[in-house]
Write an enzyme that holds these catalytic residues in place. Structure first.
Site, PDB file in Angstrom:
ATOM      1  N   LYS A 275       1.130  -1.137   0.062  1.00  0.00           N
ATOM      2  CA  LYS A 275      -0.008  -0.058   0.106  1.00  0.00           C
ATOM      3  C   LYS A 275       1.000   1.302  -0.222  1.00  0.00           C
ATOM      4  CE  LYS A 275      -3.637  -2.047   2.584  1.00  0.00           C
ATOM      5  NZ  LYS A 275      -4.910  -1.763   1.650  1.00  0.00           N
ATOM      6  N   ASP A 286      -8.209  -3.408  10.409  1.00  0.00           N
ATOM      7  CA  ASP A 286      -8.416  -4.519   9.521  1.00  0.00           C
ATOM      8  C   ASP A 286      -8.922  -5.908  10.003  1.00  0.00           C
ATOM      9  OD1 ASP A 286      -9.242  -5.332   6.623  1.00  0.00           O
ATOM     10  OD2 ASP A 286      -6.980  -5.664   6.031  1.00  0.00           O
ATOM     11  N   ARG A 350      -9.709 -12.436   1.921  1.00  0.00           N
ATOM     12  CA  ARG A 350     -10.350 -13.819   1.442  1.00  0.00           C
ATOM     13  C   ARG A 350      -9.442 -14.862   1.571  1.00  0.00           C
ATOM     14  NH1 ARG A 350     -10.877 -10.680  -4.382  1.00  0.00           N
ATOM     15  NH2 ARG A 350     -10.844  -9.005  -2.742  1.00  0.00           N
TER      16      ARG A 350
END
Length: 517
Positions: A275, A286, A350
């Site tokens: 990032k 997060d 995920r």
């Protein structure tokens, strides 16, 4: 600050001086609906002196009433077609803030509800909003800063029939307090091992069974995708991954089983797909999905609902950078046996969830009426689509069972609105590996916020990578599965350092304990 303690107060004499309470906070759509004569007269008189009374939150000098303090917190635009019960939450937050600033330690809260269906839980929502307003960050509390907590908030019912159950609200707020602490605390104080320890400590002596997986060999064998995300963190003892397992079994015959996977990325650097341009700030939040699930288990352990079983797995990992970091293009075999090509290391959530869901799937196969959920701060796309709202994406089995729509109905009247979106065939097309070398692709290489269907297609990946694709409508064992993306709703206020909300704890709890679902 510990959790807010709520106390049921039915006797209306409690509003007077000497009752043990030191302020009266009245949340009301209009002054005319106040049923207590003493309060109504004072408010009416105050309005003649100060036209702000009934228009904005005001403190009135009230000799003879609790603490001599009467706070009128008006509910604004309650009759607007597009408003919901959060207008009561807004008013309550302003009222309790003023009460605290005025020096109250034991305020009474009186909510004059409206008869409309959308406001049926206005007193409960207002009470919980006070807890949200009063929470202070764990780092501040542990440093000895912050304000002294309130001793209790009394819930004054306007009639005996409308008395709010303080025990239930205290348990919900205790869970939310745990969730806020876990989500909102900086990445060293709440690293993966520290997160696990904080959970265990908070849930010790409860009715839950708990275990923590920390052995690297076991993690790499049983949670290969999660371990890939944390590969570069294994070399730093205090950053090493954890999986926390929690289970609750209620009394009586089990009628339904709920299984939760919580994303707990305690810090997300983006990994090798780093990032940049300030995008890393706030990434200690997060872990909001795992935090909310942990808080939900805390609430359940206190209230002990009968007839349900709840199983949770929390995947706690730091997406670190370094020579050991996993990279885009790798092909990794997940727990369910699918070979996954990594499309972007910054789409790590995920991967964590897929292994958790695969383990939960194996339990769901033998469970009574199972419903599976994943809870995660997963995509920027959901924020682009819905702002501060949770998105629910469900498989065909859950859709047929009306899981998301039922949850949406419950969550709305409890002040946690949910947007429901659908899976399409396009979402499954996005996870096909173009090279055909792997069974599937985890993601594209662009930010989700600029990707069409950026919050829907991760649910397709989770269904395939967890093995849930083998439990559709026509399978021998169909399993309902709903993915909840809380990237927009896990915090409020400042975009990086806002206050954690513990969403969707309240909506999930009320859905699970509503006997109609």
């Amino acid at each position: 600050m510990g959790s807010v303690i709520f106390v049921d107060v039915i006797e209306q004499d409690a509003i007077f001086e000497g009752s043990g309470w030191d302020a009266l906070v009245v949340v009301t759509p209009d002054l005319g609906s106040i049923k207590l004569d003493e309060v109504s007269l004072l408010a009416s008189h105050g309005q003649k002196v100060d036209k702000r009374v009934g228009q904005s939150v005001t403190l009135l000098f009230a000799p003879g009433l609790a603490g001599g303090r009467l706070i009128i917190a008006p509910v604004k635009k309650a009759h607007d077609d597009y408003q919901d019960v959060r207008v009561f939450a807004d008013a309550a937050r302003e009222g309790i803030k003023l009460a605290k600033e005025a020096g109250a330690k034991r305020p009474l809260l009186l909510v004059n509800r409206l008869t409309e269906h959308r406001y049926q839980h206005a007193p409960e929502v207002a009470a919980l909003a006070c807890g949200q307003e009063l929470w202070q960050a764990l780092e501040l509390r542990e440093a000895g800063g912050g304000d002294e907590p309130l001793e209790a908030i009394g819930l004054l019912a306007d009639t005996k029939e409308s008395a709010t159950c303080a025990t239930t609200l205290t348990a919900i707020e205790s869970g939310r307090n745990l969730a806020r602490d876990l989500c909102g605390t900086e990445p060293e104080r709440m690293s993966a091992p520290a997160f696990a320890d904080y959970c265990v400590e908070a849930l010790t002596n409860s009715c839950l069974s708990m275990s923590v997986i920390e052995d690297r060999d076991i993690l790499e064998r049983d949670y290969p995708l999660l371990s890939a995300v944390g590969r570069s963190s294994f070399g730093v003892l205090r950053h090493q991954p954890r999986v926390v397992k929690l289970e609750y079994v209620g009394e009586g015959e089990i009628e339904r089983t709920y299984l939760f996977a919580g994303k707990g990325v305690v810090y997300d650097t983006g990994g090798a797909d780093l990032k940049i341009a300030g995008g890393m700030a706030g990434m200690s939040r997060d872990k909001g999905g795992a935090a909310a699930v942990a808080g939900l288990m805390k609430t359940i352990s206190m209230l002990k609902p009968k007839g349900i079983r709840v199983v949770a797995e929390l995947g706690l990992v730091r997406n670190s950078i370094g020579s050991e970091a996993f990279v885009t293009d790798e092909i990794i075999t997940c727990h369910a046996g699918k070979r996954v090509r990594i499309g972007n290391t910054d789409a790590e959530g995920r991967l964590v969830l897929a292994d958790l869901l695969s383990h939960l799937r194996l339990k769901a196969v033998h469970a009574v009426n199972p419903q599976m959920f994943s809870v995660a701060t997963l995509t920027g796309h959901v924020v682009r689509c819905f702002g501060g709202y949770t998105a629910a994406v469900e498989n065909s089995v859950a859709k047929q069972a009306n899981v998301a729509s039922s949850m949406q109905e419950q969550a709305l009247i409890w002040g946690e609105p949910i947007e429901v979106t659908q899976l399409r065939r396009d979402d499954f097309s996005k996870i096909v590996d173009p090279s055909a070398a792997a069974d599937m692709l985890s993601s594209n290489n662009a930010p989700s916020s600029v990707t069409a269907r950026g919050h829907q297609y991760p649910a397709a990946f989770l269904i395939e990578a967890s093995g849930l694709s083998g439990h559709g409508l026509n399978a021998d064992k169909p399993i309902a599965y709903t993915h909840l993306d809380i990237a927009g709703s896990a915090t409020e206020g400042h975009p990086q350092y806002g206050t954690p909300t513990a969403t969707p704890l309240v909506g999930l709890f009320t859905y699970m304990t509503c006997r109609s679902n």
